[in-house]
Design a protein around this motif. Structure first.
Motif, PDB file in Angstrom:
ATOM      1  N   SER A  17       0.830  -1.200   0.000  1.00  0.00           N
ATOM      2  CA  SER A  17       0.000   0.000   0.000  1.00  0.00           C
ATOM      3  C   SER A  17       0.873   1.263   0.000  1.00  0.00           C
ATOM      4  O   SER A  17       0.594   2.220  -0.731  1.00  0.00           O
ATOM      5  CB  SER A  17      -0.917  -0.015   1.221  1.00  0.00           C
ATOM      6  N   ALA A  21       1.348   4.043  -3.012  1.00  0.00           N
ATOM      7  CA  ALA A  21       1.025   5.436  -2.716  1.00  0.00           C
ATOM      8  C   ALA A  21       2.124   6.404  -3.144  1.00  0.00           C
ATOM      9  O   ALA A  21       1.887   7.614  -3.224  1.00  0.00           O
ATOM     10  CB  ALA A  21       0.744   5.605  -1.222  1.00  0.00           C
ATOM     11  N   LEU A 102       2.553  10.152   9.780  1.00  0.00           N
ATOM     12  CA  LEU A 102       1.335  10.013   8.997  1.00  0.00           C
ATOM     13  C   LEU A 102       0.519   8.832   9.519  1.00  0.00           C
ATOM     14  O   LEU A 102       1.064   7.833   9.952  1.00  0.00           O
ATOM     15  CB  LEU A 102       1.659   9.807   7.514  1.00  0.00           C
ATOM     16  N   ARG A 103      -0.780   8.969   9.416  1.00  0.00           N
ATOM     17  CA  ARG A 103      -1.707   7.972   9.940  1.00  0.00           C
ATOM     18  C   ARG A 103      -2.019   6.904   8.889  1.00  0.00           C
ATOM     19  O   ARG A 103      -2.174   7.201   7.716  1.00  0.00           O
ATOM     20  CB  ARG A 103      -2.997   8.663  10.359  1.00  0.00           C
ATOM     21  N   LYS A 104      -2.118   5.634   9.368  1.00  0.00           N
ATOM     22  CA  LYS A 104      -2.637   4.548   8.534  1.00  0.00           C
ATOM     23  C   LYS A 104      -4.150   4.551   8.658  1.00  0.00           C
ATOM     24  O   LYS A 104      -4.650   4.815   9.752  1.00  0.00           O
ATOM     25  CB  LYS A 104      -2.116   3.187   9.021  1.00  0.00           C
ATOM     26  N   LEU A 106      -2.782   4.994   4.872  1.00  0.00           N
ATOM     27  CA  LEU A 106      -2.050   6.099   4.265  1.00  0.00           C
ATOM     28  C   LEU A 106      -2.871   6.769   3.167  1.00  0.00           C
ATOM     29  O   LEU A 106      -3.443   6.103   2.312  1.00  0.00           O
ATOM     30  CB  LEU A 106      -0.733   5.573   3.691  1.00  0.00           C
ATOM     31  N   ASP A 107      -2.904   8.078   3.197  1.00  0.00           N
ATOM     32  CA  ASP A 107      -3.561   8.880   2.175  1.00  0.00           C
ATOM     33  C   ASP A 107      -2.510   9.294   1.141  1.00  0.00           C
ATOM     34  O   ASP A 107      -1.501   9.915   1.493  1.00  0.00           O
ATOM     35  CB  ASP A 107      -4.198  10.114   2.834  1.00  0.00           C
ATOM     36  N   LYS A 108      -2.731   8.932  -0.123  1.00  0.00           N
ATOM     37  CA  LYS A 108      -1.755   9.205  -1.188  1.00  0.00           C
ATOM     38  C   LYS A 108      -1.442  10.699  -1.307  1.00  0.00           C
ATOM     39  O   LYS A 108      -0.282  11.072  -1.488  1.00  0.00           O
ATOM     40  CB  LYS A 108      -2.278   8.707  -2.537  1.00  0.00           C
ATOM     41  N   GLU A 109      -2.461  11.540  -1.210  1.00  0.00           N
ATOM     42  CA  GLU A 109      -2.244  12.986  -1.344  1.00  0.00           C
ATOM     43  C   GLU A 109      -1.424  13.526  -0.174  1.00  0.00           C
ATOM     44  O   GLU A 109      -0.567  14.398  -0.353  1.00  0.00           O
ATOM     45  CB  GLU A 109      -3.576  13.731  -1.465  1.00  0.00           C
ATOM     46  N   GLU A 110      -1.684  13.010   1.014  1.00  0.00           N
ATOM     47  CA  GLU A 110      -0.918  13.450   2.189  1.00  0.00           C
ATOM     48  C   GLU A 110       0.551  13.039   2.055  1.00  0.00           C
ATOM     49  O   GLU A 110       1.454  13.813   2.372  1.00  0.00           O
ATOM     50  CB  GLU A 110      -1.523  12.861   3.461  1.00  0.00           C
TER      51      GLU A 110
END
Length: 121
Positions: A17, A21, A102-104, A106-110
């Motif tokens: 993942s 990302a 960063l939090r799981k 995971l946000d691709k944009e972040e």
């Protein structure tokens, strides 16, 4: 120029993942570690520029990897990616040199924005 990245997470699904990302325009050479000990072994042998690090791993956890890196004369940038989002844990990893937490999941944009802010994009 290729960016050498180590993705360290005990979950194969999470590693995949994180790798998916990564922005497609970012040319990378990838290493993967399934635990903190493997991560430290790779870091001791290879010139890694960026570590994408989970905290909860067997043998040596993410904090142990950060402690190892803090003792080195030079170390790669570290972005912690974890579901363990406790404020105390965040303070600990940031005090050990992590650039971001960063939090799981995971946000691709972040991730892309973080990589931009760190100068990789």
């Amino acid at each position: 120029m290729s960016l050498t990245v180590l993705v360290a997470d005990d979950s194969k699904l999470s590693r995949r993942s994180v790798i998916r990302a990564l922005p497609p325009e970012l040319e990378t050479t990838l290493f993967e570690a399934t635990n903190g000990k493997e991560a430290i072994d790779i870091l001791a042998q290879s010139p890694v520029q960026l570590v994408l690090l989970d905290l909860t791993m067997p043998e040596v956890d993410g904090v142990g990897v950060l402690e190892y890196l803090s003792e080195q004369p030079s170390s790669p940038d570290v972005i912690v990616i974890s579901a363990d989002f406790q404020p105390e844990k965040q303070r600990t990893v940031m005090s050990l040199g992590a650039k971001r937490f960063l939090r799981k999941p995971l946000d691709k944009e972040e991730l892309a924005m973080t990589l931009f802010e760190l100068g990789y994009l």
